[in-house]
Design an enzyme around this catalytic site. Structure first.
Site, PDB file in Angstrom:
ATOM      1  N   THR A 130      41.339  38.747  51.067  1.00  0.00           N
ATOM      2  CA  THR A 130      41.985  37.758  50.200  1.00  0.00           C
ATOM      3  C   THR A 130      42.582  36.619  51.020  1.00  0.00           C
ATOM      4  O   THR A 130      42.965  36.817  52.177  1.00  0.00           O
ATOM      5  CB  THR A 130      43.095  38.446  49.377  1.00  0.00           C
ATOM      6  OG1 THR A 130      43.981  37.461  48.865  1.00  0.00           O
ATOM      7  CG2 THR A 130      43.936  39.393  50.228  1.00  0.00           C
ATOM      8  N   ASP A 131      42.699  35.451  50.393  1.00  0.00           N
ATOM      9  CA  ASP A 131      43.355  34.323  51.074  1.00  0.00           C
ATOM     10  C   ASP A 131      44.838  34.598  51.296  1.00  0.00           C
ATOM     11  O   ASP A 131      45.489  33.908  52.085  1.00  0.00           O
ATOM     12  CB  ASP A 131      43.160  33.012  50.282  1.00  0.00           C
ATOM     13  CG  ASP A 131      43.737  33.043  48.868  1.00  0.00           C
ATOM     14  OD1 ASP A 131      44.191  34.113  48.411  1.00  0.00           O
ATOM     15  OD2 ASP A 131      43.742  31.974  48.219  1.00  0.00           O
ATOM     16  N   GLU A 132      45.377  35.616  50.595  1.00  0.00           N
ATOM     17  CA  GLU A 132      46.822  35.875  50.707  1.00  0.00           C
ATOM     18  C   GLU A 132      47.223  36.347  52.103  1.00  0.00           C
ATOM     19  O   GLU A 132      48.405  36.296  52.451  1.00  0.00           O
ATOM     20  CB  GLU A 132      47.266  36.873  49.628  1.00  0.00           C
ATOM     21  CG  GLU A 132      46.922  36.358  48.243  1.00  0.00           C
ATOM     22  CD  GLU A 132      47.578  37.098  47.084  1.00  0.00           C
ATOM     23  OE1 GLU A 132      48.634  37.716  47.274  1.00  0.00           O
ATOM     24  OE2 GLU A 132      47.017  37.036  45.982  1.00  0.00           O
ATOM     25  N   TYR A 155      51.520  43.755  49.672  1.00  0.00           N
ATOM     26  CA  TYR A 155      50.087  43.739  49.349  1.00  0.00           C
ATOM     27  C   TYR A 155      49.313  42.981  50.410  1.00  0.00           C
ATOM     28  O   TYR A 155      48.364  43.501  51.008  1.00  0.00           O
ATOM     29  CB  TYR A 155      49.862  43.097  47.964  1.00  0.00           C
ATOM     30  CG  TYR A 155      48.427  42.640  47.747  1.00  0.00           C
ATOM     31  CD1 TYR A 155      47.387  43.556  47.709  1.00  0.00           C
ATOM     32  CD2 TYR A 155      48.115  41.283  47.608  1.00  0.00           C
ATOM     33  CE1 TYR A 155      46.063  43.141  47.522  1.00  0.00           C
ATOM     34  CE2 TYR A 155      46.800  40.857  47.420  1.00  0.00           C
ATOM     35  CZ  TYR A 155      45.786  41.792  47.388  1.00  0.00           C
ATOM     36  OH  TYR A 155      44.479  41.378  47.216  1.00  0.00           O
ATOM     37  N   LYS A 159      46.495  44.162  53.291  1.00  0.00           N
ATOM     38  CA  LYS A 159      45.145  43.593  53.383  1.00  0.00           C
ATOM     39  C   LYS A 159      44.912  43.000  54.781  1.00  0.00           C
ATOM     40  O   LYS A 159      43.811  43.108  55.331  1.00  0.00           O
ATOM     41  CB  LYS A 159      44.927  42.525  52.309  1.00  0.00           C
ATOM     42  CG  LYS A 159      44.880  43.043  50.880  1.00  0.00           C
ATOM     43  CD  LYS A 159      43.700  43.957  50.575  1.00  0.00           C
ATOM     44  CE  LYS A 159      42.373  43.227  50.508  1.00  0.00           C
ATOM     45  NZ  LYS A 159      41.277  44.131  50.070  1.00  0.00           N
TER      46      LYS A 159
HETATM   47  P1  NAD Z   1      41.536  45.949  40.884  1.00  0.00           P
HETATM   48  O1  NAD Z   1      42.934  46.407  41.097  1.00  0.00           O
HETATM   49  O2  NAD Z   1      41.125  45.426  39.549  1.00  0.00           O
HETATM   50  O3  NAD Z   1      40.523  47.141  41.239  1.00  0.00           O
HETATM   51  C1  NAD Z   1      40.700  47.990  42.329  1.00  0.00           C
HETATM   52  C2  NAD Z   1      39.772  49.186  42.146  1.00  0.00           C
HETATM   53  O4  NAD Z   1      39.910  50.026  43.307  1.00  0.00           O
HETATM   54  C3  NAD Z   1      40.116  50.052  40.936  1.00  0.00           C
HETATM   55  O5  NAD Z   1      38.939  50.393  40.229  1.00  0.00           O
HETATM   56  C4  NAD Z   1      40.753  51.308  41.534  1.00  0.00           C
HETATM   57  O6  NAD Z   1      40.547  52.483  40.757  1.00  0.00           O
HETATM   58  C5  NAD Z   1      40.034  51.377  42.882  1.00  0.00           C
HETATM   59  N1  NAD Z   1      40.809  52.120  43.895  1.00  0.00           N
HETATM   60  C6  NAD Z   1      42.129  51.990  44.190  1.00  0.00           C
HETATM   61  N2  NAD Z   1      42.473  52.831  45.169  1.00  0.00           N
HETATM   62  C7  NAD Z   1      41.332  53.506  45.525  1.00  0.00           C
HETATM   63  C8  NAD Z   1      41.035  54.494  46.486  1.00  0.00           C
HETATM   64  N3  NAD Z   1      41.995  54.991  47.291  1.00  0.00           N
HETATM   65  N4  NAD Z   1      39.771  54.942  46.594  1.00  0.00           N
HETATM   66  C9  NAD Z   1      38.784  54.462  45.776  1.00  0.00           C
HETATM   67  N5  NAD Z   1      39.018  53.536  44.837  1.00  0.00           N
HETATM   68  C10 NAD Z   1      40.280  53.054  44.706  1.00  0.00           C
HETATM   69  O7  NAD Z   1      41.270  44.872  42.012  1.00  0.00           O
HETATM   70  P2  NAD Z   1      40.369  43.560  41.983  1.00  0.00           P
HETATM   71  O8  NAD Z   1      41.167  42.438  41.455  1.00  0.00           O
HETATM   72  O9  NAD Z   1      39.057  43.880  41.394  1.00  0.00           O
HETATM   73  O10 NAD Z   1      40.194  43.307  43.542  1.00  0.00           O
HETATM   74  C11 NAD Z   1      39.135  43.945  44.269  1.00  0.00           C
HETATM   75  C12 NAD Z   1      39.254  43.587  45.742  1.00  0.00           C
HETATM   76  O11 NAD Z   1      39.186  42.169  45.888  1.00  0.00           O
HETATM   77  C13 NAD Z   1      40.582  44.027  46.368  1.00  0.00           C
HETATM   78  O12 NAD Z   1      40.304  44.507  47.655  1.00  0.00           O
HETATM   79  C14 NAD Z   1      41.398  42.745  46.431  1.00  0.00           C
HETATM   80  O13 NAD Z   1      42.272  42.767  47.527  1.00  0.00           O
HETATM   81  C15 NAD Z   1      40.314  41.692  46.613  1.00  0.00           C
HETATM   82  N6  NAD Z   1      40.618  40.365  46.070  1.00  0.00           N
HETATM   83  C16 NAD Z   1      41.053  40.219  44.784  1.00  0.00           C
HETATM   84  C17 NAD Z   1      41.291  38.942  44.289  1.00  0.00           C
HETATM   85  C18 NAD Z   1      41.735  38.740  42.863  1.00  0.00           C
HETATM   86  O14 NAD Z   1      42.054  37.597  42.489  1.00  0.00           O
HETATM   87  N7  NAD Z   1      41.745  39.742  42.019  1.00  0.00           N
HETATM   88  C19 NAD Z   1      41.095  37.816  45.100  1.00  0.00           C
HETATM   89  C20 NAD Z   1      40.639  38.002  46.421  1.00  0.00           C
HETATM   90  C21 NAD Z   1      40.399  39.281  46.882  1.00  0.00           C
HETATM   91  P1  TYD Z   2      48.920  37.095  40.028  1.00  0.00           P
HETATM   92  O1  TYD Z   2      47.895  37.009  38.947  1.00  0.00           O
HETATM   93  O2  TYD Z   2      49.784  38.314  40.106  1.00  0.00           O
HETATM   94  O3  TYD Z   2      48.147  36.855  41.405  1.00  0.00           O
HETATM   95  P2  TYD Z   2      48.741  36.620  42.908  1.00  0.00           P
HETATM   96  O4  TYD Z   2      50.190  36.920  42.909  1.00  0.00           O
HETATM   97  O5  TYD Z   2      47.966  37.624  43.698  1.00  0.00           O
HETATM   98  O6  TYD Z   2      48.434  35.206  43.238  1.00  0.00           O
HETATM   99  O7  TYD Z   2      49.884  35.851  39.909  1.00  0.00           O
HETATM  100  C1  TYD Z   2      49.382  34.523  39.944  1.00  0.00           C
HETATM  101  C2  TYD Z   2      50.541  33.574  39.899  1.00  0.00           C
HETATM  102  O8  TYD Z   2      51.216  33.710  38.628  1.00  0.00           O
HETATM  103  C3  TYD Z   2      51.598  33.872  40.939  1.00  0.00           C
HETATM  104  O9  TYD Z   2      52.159  32.630  41.389  1.00  0.00           O
HETATM  105  C4  TYD Z   2      52.651  34.672  40.186  1.00  0.00           C
HETATM  106  C5  TYD Z   2      52.577  34.093  38.802  1.00  0.00           C
HETATM  107  N1  TYD Z   2      52.891  35.030  37.700  1.00  0.00           N
HETATM  108  C6  TYD Z   2      53.831  34.669  36.738  1.00  0.00           C
HETATM  109  O10 TYD Z   2      54.452  33.588  36.788  1.00  0.00           O
HETATM  110  N2  TYD Z   2      54.092  35.554  35.711  1.00  0.00           N
HETATM  111  C7  TYD Z   2      53.460  36.756  35.624  1.00  0.00           C
HETATM  112  O11 TYD Z   2      53.750  37.538  34.674  1.00  0.00           O
HETATM  113  C8  TYD Z   2      52.482  37.107  36.612  1.00  0.00           C
HETATM  114  C9  TYD Z   2      51.760  38.427  36.559  1.00  0.00           C
HETATM  115  C10 TYD Z   2      52.225  36.209  37.635  1.00  0.00           C
END
Ligand code: NAD
Ligand code: TYD
Length: 341
Positions: A130-132, A155, A159
């Site tokens: 992630t970019d985070e 988090y 990562k």
């Molecule tokens: P999510 O939370 O929706 O899904 C995570 C999945 O991983 C779930 O199905 C969960 O059951 C599974 N999981 C958790 N712990 C596990 C374990 N110990 N063993 C096997 N499976 C396990 O997450 P997401 O939003 O789909 O993100 C997926 C990946 O992409 C993550 O690694 C996250 O860091 C990365 N990512 C997410 C975003 C975003 O905006 N959502 C952006 C950039 C990167």
């Molecule tokens: P989020 O979807 O949790 O992603 P991330 O924190 O990984 O970027 O949040 C996106 C942005 O929205 C972040 O600046 C936090 C804000 N946010 C709210 O203001 N209210 C909310 O209820 C949530 C879940 C997030």
């Protein structure tokens, strides 16, 4: 000589991005075998994959990436030669309430997966990061692949720890690893604890929408299918040992997103409630994705203008999907559909 079979272990395939990736790959790469390995935490929802689960090229294994023995059995049984690691605890707010499971899954789980991948000599290991991990930006500037890691939340720290382990397995053991670092995703199947689905679901239920702090934090939003196409590109064209940033130049402050969603749904802005800020809340993320665009020829197909309305419409059309999450019923699916087999 026949071409070797491609057997991809997609960890976390029952989560938001994993689900979209499994669907994307089954459609785009019909010859590949996709083995979805997921622990089914609260974020894993097998109902997401209901209409692909009978496909011959798709297999589900309930498993934990921290469990080396189960991983080994799975690698052996399915002849895994590629790993795409999505499995993670992914919600910043939850990491503030309890960091331990983030270290267990995101750091130790990734290390366990790397170790087993080394033992089975996989051909590619893609770490979905992630970019985070880069921390927070001020008003200007972008994250490049050279930006130092300065994670601010448990988090993102977990990562970042995983990313360093992936790098170490490449440098030390020559495991063919690549890392992708993507900006915030949105789209179908996102768990309604993240901003965009939370706003849609609360608005449809006429419930208050919590906006943290002044609501002016900026994220760089990418439609989830563009993330999937980027990972597929990195898998096929990326250079091992490299990091690729993925983003779509769609920067937007949170309040603007909330207003757009409310306008689309014709709901009043009075639903917005400004609440206490998230501790350590990163101000701004913005991705420079020149490298993947220039070196691998990837570019996003969508923008907020096209994909945000489509996403909102998806939640409108799939009310039963998110209502079963709100009621907890989605967690019974595995038991009903798989355990009885
Ligand atoms: P999510 O939370 O929706 O899904 C995570 C999945 O991983 C779930 O199905 C969960 O059951 C599974 N999981 C958790 N712990 C596990 C374990 N110990 N063993 C096997 N499976 C396990 O997450 P997401 O939003 O789909 O993100 C997926 C990946 O992409 C993550 O690694 C996250 O860091 C990365 N990512 C997410 C975003 C975003 O905006 N959502 C952006 C950039 C990167
Ligand atoms: P989020 O979807 O949790 O992603 P991330 O924190 O990984 O970027 O949040 C996106 C942005 O929205 C972040 O600046 C936090 C804000 N946010 C709210 O203001 N209210 C909310 O209820 C949530 C879940 C997030």
């Amino acid at each position: 000589m026949s071409t070797p079979t491609v057997n991809i272990l997609v960890t976390g395939g029952a989560g938001f991005i994993g689900t979209n990736f499994v669907r994307y790959m089954l459609a785009k790469r019909p010859a590949y075998n996709i083995i979805n390995y997921d622990k089914l935490t609260y974020a894993g929802n097998l109902e997401n994959l209901k209409n692909v689960e009978t496909k011959q090229k798709y297999t589900f294994v309930k498993g934990d990436i921290c469990d080396a023995e189960q991983l080994k059995a799975t690698f052996e049984k399915y002849h895994i030669n590629i790993v795409v690691n999505f499995a993670a605890e992914s919600h910043v707010d939850r990491s503030i309430l309890g960091a331990k499971v983030f270290v267990e899954t995101n750091v130790l789980g990734t290390q366990t997966l790397l170790e087993v991948s080394k033992e089975f000599a996989v051909k590619r290991f893609i770490q979905v990061s992630t970019d985070e991990v880069y921390g927070s930006l001020g008003e200007t500037g972008f994250f490049t692949e050279e930006t130092p890691l300065q994670a601010n939340s448990p988090y993102s720290a977990s990562k970042a720890g995983a990313d360093l382990l992936v790098r170490a397995y490449f440098e030390t053991f020559k495991l063919p690893c690549l890392i992708t670092r993507c900006s915030n995703n949105y789209g179908p199947y996102q768990f309604p604890e993240k901003l965009i689905p939370l706003v849609i679901v609360n608005a449809l239920n006429d419930k208050p929408i919590p906006v943290y702090g002044d609501g002016m934090n900026v994220r760089d939003w990418l439609f989830v299918e563009d993330h999937c196409s980027a990972i597929d590109t990195v898998l096929h064209k990326g250079k091992v040992g490299e990091v690729y940033n993925i983003g779509g130049n769609n920067e937007m402050p949170n309040t603007e997103i909330v207003r757009r969603i409310l306008a689309y749904l014709q709901k009043p802005e009075s639903l917005i409630k400004f609440v206490t800020d998230r501790p350590g809340h990163d101000r701004r993320y913005a991705i420079d994705s020149t490298k993947i665009q220039r070196d691998l020829g990837w570019k996003p197909a969508d923008t907020f203008e096209t994909a945000l309305p489509r996403t909102i419409q998806w939640y409108l059309n799939n009310r039963a999907w998110w209502e079963r999450i709100l009621s907890g019923d989605y967690q019974k699916y595995y038991e009903l559909q798989y355990e009885k087999r």
